[in-house]
Design a protein around this motif. Structure first.
Motif, mmCIF file in Angstrom:
data_model
loop_
_atom_site.group_PDB
_atom_site.id
_atom_site.type_symbol
_atom_site.label_atom_id
_atom_site.label_comp_id
_atom_site.label_asym_id
_atom_site.label_seq_id
_atom_site.Cartn_x
_atom_site.Cartn_y
_atom_site.Cartn_z
ATOM 1 N N THR A 15 0.513 -3.044 -1.906
ATOM 2 C CA THR A 15 0.113 -1.799 -3.108
ATOM 3 C C THR A 15 -0.102 -0.659 -2.603
ATOM 4 O O THR A 15 -0.260 -0.449 -1.213
ATOM 5 N N TYR A 16 0.689 -0.114 -3.686
ATOM 6 C CA TYR A 16 1.819 0.968 -2.433
ATOM 7 C C TYR A 16 0.140 2.236 -3.191
ATOM 8 O O TYR A 16 -0.318 2.092 -4.629
ATOM 9 N N LEU A 17 -0.192 3.248 -2.415
ATOM 10 C CA LEU A 17 -1.466 4.015 -2.796
ATOM 11 C C LEU A 17 -0.832 5.637 -2.640
ATOM 12 O O LEU A 17 0.137 5.964 -2.383
ATOM 13 N N GLU A 38 9.872 -0.468 5.906
ATOM 14 C CA GLU A 38 10.532 0.042 6.222
ATOM 15 C C GLU A 38 11.225 0.849 5.313
ATOM 16 O O GLU A 38 11.451 2.717 5.307
ATOM 17 N N TYR A 39 11.795 1.623 3.868
ATOM 18 C CA TYR A 39 11.230 1.500 2.799
ATOM 19 C C TYR A 39 10.194 2.511 2.642
ATOM 20 O O TYR A 39 10.492 4.113 2.568
ATOM 21 N N ALA A 40 9.146 2.393 2.745
ATOM 22 C CA ALA A 40 7.876 3.377 2.777
ATOM 23 C C ALA A 40 7.944 3.911 3.548
ATOM 24 O O ALA A 40 7.598 5.198 3.652
ATOM 25 N N GLY A 41 8.199 3.612 5.052
ATOM 26 C CA GLY A 41 8.089 4.786 6.006
ATOM 27 C C GLY A 41 8.688 6.019 5.871
ATOM 28 O O GLY A 41 9.033 7.017 6.713
ATOM 29 N N GLN A 46 2.206 5.503 1.957
ATOM 30 C CA GLN A 46 0.893 4.658 1.886
ATOM 31 C C GLN A 46 1.151 3.665 0.874
ATOM 32 O O GLN A 46 1.406 3.654 0.129
ATOM 33 N N PHE A 47 0.501 2.524 1.948
ATOM 34 C CA PHE A 47 0.427 0.995 1.330
ATOM 35 C C PHE A 47 -0.050 -0.215 1.934
ATOM 36 O O PHE A 47 -0.496 0.710 3.616
ATOM 37 N N LEU A 48 -0.171 -0.632 1.557
ATOM 38 C CA LEU A 48 -1.662 -1.757 2.433
ATOM 39 C C LEU A 48 -0.325 -3.105 1.877
ATOM 40 O O LEU A 48 0.136 -3.224 1.198
ATOM 41 N N VAL A 49 -0.968 -3.593 3.380
ATOM 42 C CA VAL A 49 -0.179 -5.311 3.026
ATOM 43 C C VAL A 49 -0.864 -6.756 3.451
ATOM 44 O O VAL A 49 -1.642 -6.161 4.666
ATOM 45 N N ARG A 50 -1.203 -7.360 2.693
ATOM 46 C CA ARG A 50 -2.349 -8.085 2.641
ATOM 47 C C ARG A 50 -1.589 -9.970 2.056
ATOM 48 O O ARG A 50 -0.555 -10.085 1.322
#
Length: 67
Positions: A15-17, A38-41, A46-50
């Protein structure tokens, strides 16, 4: 792909915030989570991973995965 190989695929919801009025949600295989991080960084996202729960399906079959 056989049903036994589909069951072995572990999926995660990303989930990209803060991208728009509603968060963008995508489903990826476990092996691609590192690339997402890596891409988000690199882009200051900001994102959530679940882990995805429920029946295992093909990645990219949900409406959110179309983009």
């Amino acid at each position: 792909m056989t049903s036994s190989s589909r069951e072995a695929v572990q999926l995660h919801e990303i989930t990209y915030l803060g991208i728009g009025p509603e968060p963008e949600v995508r489903t990826v295989e476990a092996g691609k989570v590192v690339a997402v991080i890596e891409y988000a960084g690199e882009h200051g996202m900001q994102f959530l991973v679940r882990p995805r729960r429920g029946p295992v399906g093909e990645p990219g079959t949900r409406k959110e995965d179309a983009s």
